[in-house]
Design a protein around this motif. Structure first.
Motif, PDB file in Angstrom:
ATOM      1  N   ARG A  71       2.632   4.618 -12.657  1.00 48.83           N
ATOM      2  CA  ARG A  71       3.910   3.923 -12.847  1.00 48.83           C
ATOM      3  C   ARG A  71       3.742   2.409 -12.850  1.00 48.83           C
ATOM      4  O   ARG A  71       4.581   1.693 -13.364  1.00 48.83           O
ATOM      5  CB  ARG A  71       4.883   4.297 -11.746  1.00 48.83           C
ATOM      6  N   LEU A  72       2.701   1.917 -12.229  1.00 55.13           N
ATOM      7  CA  LEU A  72       2.507   0.471 -12.126  1.00 55.13           C
ATOM      8  C   LEU A  72       1.807  -0.122 -13.341  1.00 55.13           C
ATOM      9  O   LEU A  72       1.928  -1.307 -13.605  1.00 55.13           O
ATOM     10  CB  LEU A  72       1.709   0.139 -10.859  1.00 55.13           C
ATOM     11  N   LEU A  73       1.041   0.698 -14.066  1.00 57.56           N
ATOM     12  CA  LEU A  73       0.335   0.203 -15.246  1.00 57.56           C
ATOM     13  C   LEU A  73       1.306   0.116 -16.425  1.00 57.56           C
ATOM     14  O   LEU A  73       2.253   0.895 -16.519  1.00 57.56           O
ATOM     15  CB  LEU A  73      -0.822   1.131 -15.607  1.00 57.56           C
ATOM     16  N   PRO A  74       1.074  -0.819 -17.337  1.00 56.40           N
ATOM     17  CA  PRO A  74       1.941  -0.906 -18.510  1.00 56.40           C
ATOM     18  C   PRO A  74       1.785   0.322 -19.408  1.00 56.40           C
ATOM     19  O   PRO A  74       0.717   0.907 -19.498  1.00 56.40           O
ATOM     20  CB  PRO A  74       1.464  -2.175 -19.223  1.00 56.40           C
ATOM     21  N   ALA A  75       2.869   0.706 -20.057  1.00 55.00           N
ATOM     22  CA  ALA A  75       2.855   1.887 -20.926  1.00 55.00           C
ATOM     23  C   ALA A  75       2.083   1.576 -22.210  1.00 55.00           C
ATOM     24  O   ALA A  75       2.196   0.508 -22.785  1.00 55.00           O
ATOM     25  CB  ALA A  75       4.277   2.300 -21.263  1.00 55.00           C
ATOM     26  N   THR A  76       1.288   2.538 -22.657  1.00 54.75           N
ATOM     27  CA  THR A  76       0.508   2.374 -23.891  1.00 54.75           C
ATOM     28  C   THR A  76       0.642   3.635 -24.738  1.00 54.75           C
ATOM     29  O   THR A  76       1.182   4.651 -24.295  1.00 54.75           O
ATOM     30  CB  THR A  76      -0.975   2.127 -23.579  1.00 54.75           C
ATOM     31  N   ASP A  77       0.102   3.564 -25.934  1.00 54.68           N
ATOM     32  CA  ASP A  77       0.155   4.702 -26.840  1.00 54.68           C
ATOM     33  C   ASP A  77      -0.824   5.794 -26.429  1.00 54.68           C
ATOM     34  O   ASP A  77      -0.575   6.969 -26.638  1.00 54.68           O
ATOM     35  CB  ASP A  77      -0.159   4.264 -28.274  1.00 54.68           C
ATOM     36  N   SER A  78      -1.973   5.401 -25.875  1.00 51.16           N
ATOM     37  CA  SER A  78      -2.980   6.398 -25.513  1.00 51.16           C
ATOM     38  C   SER A  78      -2.586   7.075 -24.202  1.00 51.16           C
ATOM     39  O   SER A  78      -1.764   6.587 -23.441  1.00 51.16           O
ATOM     40  CB  SER A  78      -4.353   5.738 -25.375  1.00 51.16           C
ATOM     41  N   ALA A  79      -3.156   8.211 -23.951  1.00 53.25           N
ATOM     42  CA  ALA A  79      -2.812   8.992 -22.763  1.00 53.25           C
ATOM     43  C   ALA A  79      -3.232   8.250 -21.506  1.00 53.25           C
ATOM     44  O   ALA A  79      -4.410   8.022 -21.273  1.00 53.25           O
ATOM     45  CB  ALA A  79      -3.493  10.352 -22.835  1.00 53.25           C
ATOM     46  N   ALA A  80      -2.270   7.862 -20.685  1.00 54.34           N
ATOM     47  CA  ALA A  80      -2.478   7.164 -19.409  1.00 54.34           C
ATOM     48  C   ALA A  80      -3.226   5.849 -19.584  1.00 54.34           C
ATOM     49  O   ALA A  80      -3.765   5.320 -18.638  1.00 54.34           O
ATOM     50  CB  ALA A  80      -3.204   8.050 -18.413  1.00 54.34           C
ATOM     51  N   GLY A  81      -3.272   5.303 -20.814  1.00 58.44           N
ATOM     52  CA  GLY A  81      -3.898   4.004 -21.028  1.00 58.44           C
ATOM     53  C   GLY A  81      -5.412   4.021 -20.999  1.00 58.44           C
ATOM     54  O   GLY A  81      -6.037   2.977 -20.958  1.00 58.44           O
ATOM     55  N   GLY A 107       0.810  -1.217   0.000  1.00 58.88           N
ATOM     56  CA  GLY A 107       0.000   0.000   0.000  1.00 58.88           C
ATOM     57  C   GLY A 107       0.837   1.258   0.000  1.00 58.88           C
ATOM     58  O   GLY A 107       0.530   2.224  -0.708  1.00 58.88           O
ATOM     59  N   LEU A 108       1.909   1.263   0.771  1.00 60.81           N
ATOM     60  CA  LEU A 108       2.804   2.415   0.773  1.00 60.81           C
ATOM     61  C   LEU A 108       3.492   2.594  -0.583  1.00 60.81           C
ATOM     62  O   LEU A 108       3.631   3.714  -1.087  1.00 60.81           O
ATOM     63  CB  LEU A 108       3.858   2.269   1.873  1.00 60.81           C
ATOM     64  N   TRP A 109       3.901   1.482  -1.178  1.00 60.26           N
ATOM     65  CA  TRP A 109       4.573   1.548  -2.480  1.00 60.26           C
ATOM     66  C   TRP A 109       3.636   2.120  -3.538  1.00 60.26           C
ATOM     67  O   TRP A 109       3.991   3.019  -4.300  1.00 60.26           O
ATOM     68  CB  TRP A 109       5.055   0.157  -2.867  1.00 60.26           C
ATOM     69  N   ILE A 110       2.421   1.602  -3.577  1.00 57.20           N
ATOM     70  CA  ILE A 110       1.457   2.103  -4.564  1.00 57.20           C
ATOM     71  C   ILE A 110       1.120   3.557  -4.277  1.00 57.20           C
ATOM     72  O   ILE A 110       0.977   4.367  -5.187  1.00 57.20           O
ATOM     73  CB  ILE A 110       0.194   1.218  -4.572  1.00 57.20           C
ATOM     74  N   GLY A 111       1.020   3.908  -3.007  1.00 60.36           N
ATOM     75  CA  GLY A 111       0.703   5.287  -2.656  1.00 60.36           C
ATOM     76  C   GLY A 111       1.788   6.259  -3.063  1.00 60.36           C
ATOM     77  O   GLY A 111       1.514   7.346  -3.562  1.00 60.36           O
ATOM     78  N   PHE A 112       3.054   5.908  -2.864  1.00 67.60           N
ATOM     79  CA  PHE A 112       4.148   6.799  -3.222  1.00 67.60           C
ATOM     80  C   PHE A 112       4.466   6.752  -4.710  1.00 67.60           C
ATOM     81  O   PHE A 112       4.742   7.778  -5.319  1.00 67.60           O
ATOM     82  CB  PHE A 112       5.411   6.473  -2.419  1.00 67.60           C
ATOM     83  N   ALA A 113       4.452   5.564  -5.298  1.00 68.61           N
ATOM     84  CA  ALA A 113       4.815   5.441  -6.707  1.00 68.61           C
ATOM     85  C   ALA A 113       3.700   5.924  -7.612  1.00 68.61           C
ATOM     86  O   ALA A 113       3.951   6.418  -8.705  1.00 68.61           O
ATOM     87  CB  ALA A 113       5.156   3.991  -7.041  1.00 68.61           C
TER      88      ALA A 113
END
Length: 120
Positions: free
Chosen positions: A88-98, A78-84
């Protein structure tokens, strides 16, 4: 037939009223004997403290080392997801923020993100 039911109801109500008025009260000697027998039937419980003090008591209260380990793992995640941040955790895509914007303000994952999630 209706009159008979009414008479029966009245008679039953008189019986119930008499029973409520004359409720039996057990004698104090009987209650004393009953409590003594009940206490004698209970198994003896050992009166001991857990070795280790407060920490061991809290550990047992939480469910032991396995439960505390799971709780610690969830807290760190939870701390990692909250700070990161989720971006950053979702895979990168061509569309804006997936995300692909749809009608009426709804957001749906792009087709490439659905395939990535299905493959995992």
């Amino acid at each position: 037939m209706t009159d008979k039911r009414t008479d029966d109801d009245r008679m039953l109500e008189r019986f119930f009223a008499a029973a409520r008025d004359a409720a039996p009260v057990p004698e104090p000697a009987f209650l004393t004997v009953l409590m003594n027998e009940a206490e004698a039937a209970l198994p003896a419980r050992p009166q001991r403290r857990a070795a280790g003090g407060r920490f061991t008591g809290w550990l047992a209260l939480l469910g032991g080392w396995k439960a505390v380990g799971g709780l610690a793992t969830a807290a760190v995640a939870g701390l990692w997801i909250g700070f990161a941040g989720v971006e950053r955790l979702l895979p990168a895509t061509d569309s804006a923020a997936g995300l692909v914007e749809a009608d009426a303000g709804s957001s749906f994952l792009a087709d490439s993100d659905i395939l990535v999630l299905a493959a995992q």
